[in-house]
Design a protein around this motif. Sequence first.
Motif, PDB file in Angstrom:
ATOM      1  N   GLN A  41     -31.946 102.672  73.963  1.00  0.00           N
ATOM      2  CA  GLN A  41     -31.900 103.610  72.839  1.00  0.00           C
ATOM      3  C   GLN A  41     -31.695 105.054  73.279  1.00  0.00           C
ATOM      4  O   GLN A  41     -31.050 105.844  72.586  1.00  0.00           O
ATOM      5  CB  GLN A  41     -33.184 103.499  72.015  1.00  0.00           C
ATOM      6  CG  GLN A  41     -33.328 102.170  71.287  1.00  0.00           C
ATOM      7  CD  GLN A  41     -34.502 102.164  70.324  1.00  0.00           C
ATOM      8  OE1 GLN A  41     -34.679 103.070  69.520  1.00  0.00           O
ATOM      9  NE2 GLN A  41     -35.324 101.120  70.412  1.00  0.00           N
ATOM     10  N   LEU A  42     -32.271 105.412  74.433  1.00  0.00           N
ATOM     11  CA  LEU A  42     -32.209 106.797  74.895  1.00  0.00           C
ATOM     12  C   LEU A  42     -31.058 107.045  75.866  1.00  0.00           C
ATOM     13  O   LEU A  42     -30.732 108.197  76.163  1.00  0.00           O
ATOM     14  CB  LEU A  42     -33.536 107.185  75.560  1.00  0.00           C
ATOM     15  CG  LEU A  42     -34.765 107.122  74.650  1.00  0.00           C
ATOM     16  CD1 LEU A  42     -36.032 107.405  75.448  1.00  0.00           C
ATOM     17  CD2 LEU A  42     -34.630 108.123  73.515  1.00  0.00           C
ATOM     18  N   GLY A  43     -30.454 105.974  76.392  1.00  0.00           N
ATOM     19  CA  GLY A  43     -29.336 106.136  77.298  1.00  0.00           C
ATOM     20  C   GLY A  43     -29.697 106.800  78.607  1.00  0.00           C
ATOM     21  O   GLY A  43     -28.948 107.635  79.125  1.00  0.00           O
ATOM     22  N   MET A  44     -30.868 106.457  79.157  1.00  0.00           N
ATOM     23  CA  MET A  44     -31.278 107.033  80.441  1.00  0.00           C
ATOM     24  C   MET A  44     -31.608 105.919  81.423  1.00  0.00           C
ATOM     25  O   MET A  44     -31.755 104.759  81.035  1.00  0.00           O
ATOM     26  CB  MET A  44     -32.473 107.977  80.267  1.00  0.00           C
ATOM     27  CG  MET A  44     -33.749 107.308  79.774  1.00  0.00           C
ATOM     28  SD  MET A  44     -35.192 108.433  79.774  1.00  0.00           S
ATOM     29  CE  MET A  44     -34.769 109.566  78.445  1.00  0.00           C
ATOM     30  N   THR A  45     -31.711 106.256  82.694  1.00  0.00           N
ATOM     31  CA  THR A  45     -32.017 105.260  83.712  1.00  0.00           C
ATOM     32  C   THR A  45     -33.498 104.896  83.664  1.00  0.00           C
ATOM     33  O   THR A  45     -34.319 105.644  83.115  1.00  0.00           O
ATOM     34  CB  THR A  45     -31.693 105.791  85.121  1.00  0.00           C
ATOM     35  OG1 THR A  45     -32.556 106.902  85.415  1.00  0.00           O
ATOM     36  CG2 THR A  45     -30.240 106.226  85.221  1.00  0.00           C
TER      37      THR A  45
END
Length: 229
Positions: A41-45
């Motif tokens: 959902q947040l598009g982070m690693t």
Amino acid sequence: MLNHSETADRTGAVSLLKDFIAEKSYAPGDRLPAERELIGQLGMTRNSLRKALDSLEREGVIWRHVGKGTFIAGHEDQIDIGKLSEIGHQITPVKMMRARQCIEAVIAREAAINASRQAVMKIKQVKERARQASNWNDYETQDDQFHYAIAEATDNILLIALFDQLNKVRRAVAVSTVIRETERPPENHTSFAEHDRICAAIEDRDPKAAHDAMWQHISSVSARLFGEV
């Protein structure tokens, strides 16, 4: 030490997570989605997410429970940072270490009794990351996570909260004046073997050995840093 790019990335991840919590109108006691869901959902690693969660936990925005998830903290869950800072300026480093010795030895004992396989695995993983740290700042971060993982392994929310408060006082005590003579912990750094003994005692389900190993570890650290036990 974090470079400017890494600092910016961490700050951005924290802001993104805070915005997500606000947009979803999460209330105290609500459980956040699982890490895998948040990553999507947040598009982070995964690494960025975990660092952001660590930061929010230190701020008192969230709290985590092994095996149950991450929850939004209520006002009653949050720590009065001002009061802890005052204690940090009133207590000597040696007395702070004595408090750590008393409390963390009992926490290690409870971890040996209650730790799940997952909790033991986490302790071992963090222990190895500390051993592989390339500089003192990275080592201290992993060392902090090692002790926190042991507190989590107790599966006792009150002991975890007590450890967290103690750790905040520790950070407030002026130990930054310690002079490091090397860029990173040496291969024979005594804490490595001490961490091994603590971890082994917890994995072996030996409460007394875990208590004694942690007691000796904190005593050793205090003697090394401040010349007193």
